[in-house]
Design a protein around this motif. Structure first.
Motif, PDB file in Angstrom:
ATOM      1  N   PHE A 190      -0.239   7.101 105.126  1.00 50.64           N
ATOM      2  CA  PHE A 190      -0.506   6.845 106.758  1.00 50.64           C
ATOM      3  C   PHE A 190       1.008   7.035 106.947  1.00 50.64           C
ATOM      4  CE2 PHE A 190       0.255   3.869 110.338  1.00 50.64           C
ATOM      5  CZ  PHE A 190      -1.195   4.643 110.317  1.00 50.64           C
ATOM      6  N   ALA A 191       1.952   7.275 106.743  1.00 51.17           N
ATOM      7  CA  ALA A 191       3.067   7.378 107.363  1.00 51.17           C
ATOM      8  C   ALA A 191       3.795   8.989 107.817  1.00 51.17           C
ATOM      9  CB  ALA A 191       4.359   6.949 107.135  1.00 51.17           C
ATOM     10  N   LEU A 192       2.955   9.684 106.451  1.00 49.76           N
ATOM     11  CA  LEU A 192       3.111  11.068 106.561  1.00 49.76           C
ATOM     12  C   LEU A 192       2.044  11.719 107.391  1.00 49.76           C
ATOM     13  CD1 LEU A 192       4.054  11.852 102.582  1.00 49.76           C
ATOM     14  CD2 LEU A 192       5.389  11.675 104.907  1.00 49.76           C
ATOM     15  N   THR A 193       0.832  11.517 107.360  1.00 46.65           N
ATOM     16  CA  THR A 193       0.046  11.836 108.135  1.00 46.65           C
ATOM     17  C   THR A 193       0.094  11.716 109.850  1.00 46.65           C
ATOM     18  OG1 THR A 193      -1.378  11.619 106.097  1.00 46.65           O
ATOM     19  CG2 THR A 193      -2.628  12.005 108.563  1.00 46.65           C
ATOM     20  N   VAL A 194      -0.046  10.198 109.852  1.00 48.81           N
ATOM     21  CA  VAL A 194       0.651   9.992 111.510  1.00 48.81           C
ATOM     22  C   VAL A 194       2.109  10.644 112.434  1.00 48.81           C
ATOM     23  CG1 VAL A 194       0.350   8.092 112.966  1.00 48.81           C
ATOM     24  CG2 VAL A 194      -1.160   7.888 111.298  1.00 48.81           C
ATOM     25  N   PHE A 223      -5.114  17.151 112.065  1.00 47.91           N
ATOM     26  CA  PHE A 223      -5.662  17.744 111.289  1.00 47.91           C
ATOM     27  C   PHE A 223      -4.959  18.383 110.294  1.00 47.91           C
ATOM     28  CE2 PHE A 223      -8.307  21.037 109.116  1.00 47.91           C
ATOM     29  CZ  PHE A 223      -8.781  20.130 108.181  1.00 47.91           C
ATOM     30  N   GLN A 224      -3.784  19.459 110.989  1.00 45.59           N
ATOM     31  CA  GLN A 224      -2.649  19.996 110.228  1.00 45.59           C
ATOM     32  C   GLN A 224      -1.795  19.723 109.390  1.00 45.59           C
ATOM     33  OE1 GLN A 224      -4.708  23.617 110.724  1.00 45.59           O
ATOM     34  NE2 GLN A 224      -3.355  23.308 109.986  1.00 45.59           N
ATOM     35  N   SER A 225      -1.495  17.542 109.991  1.00 45.99           N
ATOM     36  CA  SER A 225      -0.529  16.762 109.361  1.00 45.99           C
ATOM     37  C   SER A 225      -2.150  16.917 107.685  1.00 45.99           C
ATOM     38  CB  SER A 225      -0.701  15.777 109.901  1.00 45.99           C
ATOM     39  OG  SER A 225       0.358  15.384 109.928  1.00 45.99           O
ATOM     40  N   CYS A 226      -2.953  16.067 108.085  1.00 50.97           N
ATOM     41  CA  CYS A 226      -3.794  16.147 106.922  1.00 50.97           C
ATOM     42  C   CYS A 226      -3.573  16.946 105.787  1.00 50.97           C
ATOM     43  CB  CYS A 226      -4.622  15.238 107.391  1.00 50.97           C
ATOM     44  SG  CYS A 226      -5.741  15.039 105.782  1.00 50.97           S
ATOM     45  N   THR A 227      -4.074  18.876 106.690  1.00 49.14           N
ATOM     46  CA  THR A 227      -4.544  18.818 105.597  1.00 49.14           C
ATOM     47  C   THR A 227      -3.230  20.242 104.353  1.00 49.14           C
ATOM     48  OG1 THR A 227      -5.836  21.017 105.579  1.00 49.14           O
ATOM     49  CG2 THR A 227      -4.489  21.153 106.769  1.00 49.14           C
ATOM     50  N   ALA A 228      -1.861  19.312 104.921  1.00 54.73           N
ATOM     51  CA  ALA A 228      -0.717  20.285 105.157  1.00 54.73           C
ATOM     52  C   ALA A 228      -0.712  20.046 103.166  1.00 54.73           C
ATOM     53  CB  ALA A 228       0.394  20.449 105.987  1.00 54.73           C
ATOM     54  N   ARG A 229      -0.590  18.805 103.209  1.00 52.68           N
ATOM     55  CA  ARG A 229      -0.387  18.025 102.248  1.00 52.68           C
ATOM     56  C   ARG A 229      -1.079  18.586 100.730  1.00 52.68           C
ATOM     57  NH1 ARG A 229      -0.832  12.335 102.972  1.00 52.68           N
ATOM     58  NH2 ARG A 229      -0.084  12.275 100.598  1.00 52.68           N
ATOM     59  N   THR A 230      -1.830  19.088 101.064  1.00 55.69           N
ATOM     60  CA  THR A 230      -1.936  20.632  99.314  1.00 55.69           C
ATOM     61  C   THR A 230      -3.607  20.969  99.950  1.00 55.69           C
ATOM     62  OG1 THR A 230      -3.041  18.301  98.241  1.00 55.69           O
ATOM     63  CG2 THR A 230      -0.584  18.947  98.238  1.00 55.69           C
ATOM     64  N   ALA A 231      -4.714  20.311 100.462  1.00 53.30           N
ATOM     65  CA  ALA A 231      -5.728  20.710 100.508  1.00 53.30           C
ATOM     66  C   ALA A 231      -5.984  22.171 101.132  1.00 53.30           C
ATOM     67  CB  ALA A 231      -6.387  19.688 102.030  1.00 53.30           C
ATOM     68  N   GLY A 232      -5.213  22.189 102.310  1.00 54.77           N
ATOM     69  CA  GLY A 232      -4.877  24.477 102.728  1.00 54.77           C
ATOM     70  C   GLY A 232      -6.357  24.574 103.537  1.00 54.77           C
ATOM     71  N   PHE A 233      -7.570  23.127 104.037  1.00 55.35           N
ATOM     72  CA  PHE A 233      -7.825  24.396 105.292  1.00 55.35           C
ATOM     73  C   PHE A 233      -6.671  24.541 106.994  1.00 55.35           C
ATOM     74  CE2 PHE A 233     -10.929  21.715 103.493  1.00 55.35           C
ATOM     75  CZ  PHE A 233     -11.869  22.462 102.660  1.00 55.35           C
ATOM     76  N   LEU A 248       8.028  21.670 108.577  1.00 51.41           N
ATOM     77  CA  LEU A 248       7.419  20.690 108.632  1.00 51.41           C
ATOM     78  C   LEU A 248       6.357  20.971 107.780  1.00 51.41           C
ATOM     79  CD1 LEU A 248       7.086  17.264 109.820  1.00 51.41           C
ATOM     80  CD2 LEU A 248       5.711  18.442 111.744  1.00 51.41           C
ATOM     81  N   MET A 249       5.346  21.478 108.080  1.00 51.25           N
ATOM     82  CA  MET A 249       4.223  21.734 107.177  1.00 51.25           C
ATOM     83  C   MET A 249       4.530  22.111 105.355  1.00 51.25           C
ATOM     84  SD  MET A 249       1.242  24.345 109.424  1.00 51.25           S
ATOM     85  CE  MET A 249       0.301  23.983 108.018  1.00 51.25           C
ATOM     86  N   MET A 250       5.368  22.946 105.600  1.00 52.77           N
ATOM     87  CA  MET A 250       6.417  23.409 103.868  1.00 52.77           C
ATOM     88  C   MET A 250       6.186  21.687 103.094  1.00 52.77           C
ATOM     89  SD  MET A 250       7.898  26.460 103.277  1.00 52.77           S
ATOM     90  CE  MET A 250       9.165  26.403 104.770  1.00 52.77           C
ATOM     91  N   LEU A 251       7.181  20.924 104.087  1.00 52.69           N
ATOM     92  CA  LEU A 251       8.184  19.549 103.832  1.00 52.69           C
ATOM     93  C   LEU A 251       6.682  18.571 103.107  1.00 52.69           C
ATOM     94  CD1 LEU A 251      10.092  17.780 102.911  1.00 52.69           C
ATOM     95  CD2 LEU A 251       9.753  16.845 105.558  1.00 52.69           C
ATOM     96  N   LEU A 252       5.517  19.001 104.143  1.00 52.46           N
ATOM     97  CA  LEU A 252       4.073  18.224 103.866  1.00 52.46           C
ATOM     98  C   LEU A 252       3.774  18.769 102.415  1.00 52.46           C
ATOM     99  CD1 LEU A 252       2.653  17.179 107.300  1.00 52.46           C
ATOM    100  CD2 LEU A 252       3.873  15.642 105.513  1.00 52.46           C
ATOM    101  N   MET A 253       3.894  20.080 102.561  1.00 51.54           N
ATOM    102  CA  MET A 253       2.961  20.619 101.556  1.00 51.54           C
ATOM    103  C   MET A 253       3.882  20.229  99.969  1.00 51.54           C
ATOM    104  SD  MET A 253       2.851  24.595 102.544  1.00 51.54           S
ATOM    105  CE  MET A 253       1.671  24.575 103.899  1.00 51.54           C
TER     106      MET A 253
END
Length: 279
Positions: A190-194, A223-233, A248-253
């Motif tokens: 939750f914290a990472l996505t929000v 959406f970009q925050s959620c999908t960055a954590r390995t989803a790829g859309f 930031l997206m690389m960190l989430l990945m």
């Protein structure tokens, strides 16, 4: 090309050499979808599913392998847990496809049924393969809240981990009675996505499409925050984002999803252990 695409699908990486929608035939897309499903659920889990369907007995060594594959705390009840994983996975994927079917059927006709099923499985397994063509992912649906929230829900549920589902199901969603791992996974996810969504919104405040409303900007950022954590859309062109957003997206990945899930990365629990140890 076929070997690379097959490997990318099984490992739910989402990297492609050719546009999935135009290069591969319907049969090729079906094979890719099946490989994504196998990779997302895990080869061992799928093999166990066939064993259960055929009525074969599962040996102690096989049970031990299944335990390691899904990061289960003990061997006892592993067959029941595997059965729960398979049923829940299929139910969630079919539900996601059903929600998106009206929109895709509106835009693609009968083919919308196939589109909905493929993207539901791709999202739940955190694979990122899409059939929209021209390497645009879901850019055409950037302002469609239903498609965005459905994909986000599938990505999140796939990234939580199978043990978290079981714990939530057994404890009837009572947070105080959940296992420590479940509490860490839920709170960290939750914290990472929000948090990631608000940071992306801040970093892209002068870069997002000027024609977007505030609600569309918020939807795109989350959406970009959620999908960055390995989803790829992606619902916007990542190449056009600011350097801060890319970092930031690389960190989430790098962090990724949770143990025993369809997602990759170092895992949310690892992140929290590192942070707590550092503190």
């Amino acid at each position: 090309d076929a070997l690379f695409t097959s490997t990318s699908a099984v490992c739910v990486t989402g990297l492609v050499l050719h546009d999935t929608a135009t290069y591969w035939s319907m049969f090729g897309q079906l094979v890719i979808m099946i490989l994504i499903q196998i990779g997302g659920m895990g080869v061992i889990t799928v093999a166990a599913a066939f064993a259960l369907i055929s009525g074969r007995k599962i040996s102690l060594m096989q049970r031990s392998t299944m335990q390691e594959a899904i990061s289960a705390p003990k061997v006892g009840g592993i067959v029941r847990l595997t059965s729960f994983i398979i049923k829940t996975t299929l139910l969630i994927e079919l539900a996601g496809a059903a929600v998106m079917t009206p929109i895709f059927c509106r835009d693609f006709g009968v083919k919308g049924l196939w589109m909905a099923l493929f993207h539901s499985i791709s999202a739940f397994c955190n694979a990122g393969f899409d059939l929209f063509g021209n390497y645009n992912s879901i850019v055409a649906y950037a302002d469609d809240a239903l498609v965005n929230f459905t994909l986000m829900g599938l990505i999140t549920m796939g990234g939580l981990g199978f043990l978290v589902w079981e714990d939530l199901w057994q404890k009837k969603w009572s947070f105080h009675h959940l296992r420590l791992q479940t509490k860490i996974v839920l709170s960290t996810s939750f914290a990472l996505t929000v948090g990631g969504g608000f940071l992306l919104l801040l970093l892209e405040r002068n870069n997002l499409n000027v024609d977007m409303s505030n609600s569309e900007r918020l939807l795109t950022a989350f959406f970009q925050s959620c999908t960055a954590r390995t989803a790829g859309f992606n619902s916007v062109d990542p190449g056009a984002m600011t350097s801060g957003s890319k970092m930031l997206m690389m960190l989430l990945m790098f962090i990724g999803g949770s143990p025993g899930s369809t997602a990759g990365g170092i895992k949310t629990t690892t992140l929290m252990v590192i942070l707590m140890y550092t503190l």
